[in-house]
Design an enzyme around this catalytic site. Structure first.
Site, PDB file in Angstrom:
ATOM      1  N   ARG A  46     -70.094 -23.181 -40.196  1.00  0.00           N
ATOM      2  CA  ARG A  46     -71.224 -22.383 -40.645  1.00  0.00           C
ATOM      3  C   ARG A  46     -72.386 -23.260 -41.099  1.00  0.00           C
ATOM      4  NH1 ARG A  46     -69.864 -16.805 -41.874  1.00  0.00           N
ATOM      5  NH2 ARG A  46     -71.927 -16.790 -42.821  1.00  0.00           N
ATOM      6  N   THR A 101     -67.879 -12.670 -44.132  1.00  0.00           N
ATOM      7  CA  THR A 101     -67.314 -13.108 -42.858  1.00  0.00           C
ATOM      8  C   THR A 101     -68.187 -12.528 -41.755  1.00  0.00           C
ATOM      9  OG1 THR A 101     -65.287 -13.192 -41.512  1.00  0.00           O
ATOM     10  CG2 THR A 101     -65.756 -11.134 -42.661  1.00  0.00           C
ATOM     11  N   THR A 102     -67.961 -12.936 -40.526  1.00  0.00           N
ATOM     12  CA  THR A 102     -68.798 -12.477 -39.428  1.00  0.00           C
ATOM     13  C   THR A 102     -68.799 -10.954 -39.342  1.00  0.00           C
ATOM     14  OG1 THR A 102     -68.280 -14.493 -38.212  1.00  0.00           O
ATOM     15  CG2 THR A 102     -69.214 -12.674 -36.953  1.00  0.00           C
ATOM     16  N   GLY A 193     -60.062  -9.374 -37.917  1.00  0.00           N
ATOM     17  CA  GLY A 193     -59.353  -8.368 -38.687  1.00  0.00           C
ATOM     18  C   GLY A 193     -57.958  -8.032 -38.188  1.00  0.00           C
ATOM     19  N   HIS A 215     -57.487 -15.007 -40.992  1.00  0.00           N
ATOM     20  CA  HIS A 215     -57.304 -14.560 -42.376  1.00  0.00           C
ATOM     21  C   HIS A 215     -55.903 -14.039 -42.644  1.00  0.00           C
ATOM     22  CE1 HIS A 215     -57.734 -11.881 -45.894  1.00  0.00           C
ATOM     23  NE2 HIS A 215     -58.607 -12.780 -46.314  1.00  0.00           N
TER      24      HIS A 215
END
Length: 242
Positions: A46, A101-102, A193, A215
């Site tokens: 990032r 997050t994105t 996700g 994650h």
């Protein structure tokens, strides 16, 4: 062919950066995930360097036996950092400083002129390109026109379906977009996700080649260890793809 798993190790670096020290070591986590069967390692470099650092990317490129996929924004600053390292893949993603997050996919239609220049730069350095996009027909068609090698479909909407609600409409969008992408010669990836509890139906999409998951694997690893967390995810993906 079984669906491949790319393990995103960003949140190992998030824990490290919380104390500003050297532990836990993201590179060690990547090597452990590789040993557990991960088919690739993904990191997001990032602009604010909130977790992964350039040093991490450089060392990962040197030590990994599996492909390294670097997610980054389509900016000149990102290209200056990433291109010299020459990862196997660069995935272009949308990025804002405020997000945790994105959020959402890249708008390839709106950004096509700028993306064309960035993609040409990456191809000139023999780096393959994937675009992180929402599963929309027009976005897929633009990705093909821009000569990206792959698309990674944002599964965030599917993953965020309210418990008890019907996920089929969103799964159908993923299926239709995957069919079109494959027809246009693009490799089909997906992620965002996904967890042990929702990955199966996505893994069952015939055109899907790879899932990028971070994650939920790192969170599970806090309870059962990273080796087991990666192996569990691979097993669940394989069951879903049968």
């Amino acid at each position: 062919m079984p669906v491949r798993l790319g393990v995103n190790i960003d949140h190992v670096a998030t824990i490290r950066q919380a104390r500003g020290g050297h532990e836990p070591e993201p590179v060690a986590a990547a090597l452990m995930a590789q040993s557990a069967g991960a088919h690739g390692i993904t990191v997001h470099l990032r602009a604010d360097r909130r977790h992964i650092q350039e040093r991490d990317v450089k060392v990962l490129k040197e030590v990994l036996a599996v492909p390294l996929n670097v997610e980054c924004a389509a900016t000149s600053e990102a290209m200056e950092a990433v291109v010299p390292i020459k990862p196997a893949w660069v995935t272009l993603v949308p990025e804002t400083r405020e997000e945790l997050t994105t959020q959402g996919g890249l708008d390839a239609l709106f950004l096509h002129a700028h993306l064309r220049q960035i993609i040409r730069e990456l191809h000139a350095s023999e780096i393959r390109v994937s675009l992180f996009i929402d599963p929309q027909q027009e976005q897929v068609k633009m990705a093909a026109k821009l000569e990206a090698e792959a698309v990674e479909f944002n599964t965030g909407v599917y993953a965020d379906v309210t418990p008890g609600a019907d996920p089929v409409p969103e799964l159908n969008r993923l299926r239709e977009a995957s069919r079109l992408a494959s027809k246009l010669g693009l490799k089909v990836l997906a992620g965002h996700g996904l967890s042990l509890f929702n990955v199966g139906p996505v893994a069952a999409i015939p055109e899907l080649e790879e899932l990028n998951i971070g994650h939920s694997i790192i969170g599970r690893a806090l309870l059962v260890g990273l080796d087991k967390a990666v192996r569990e995810m691979i097993s669940t993906i394989n069951e879903g793809g049968q």
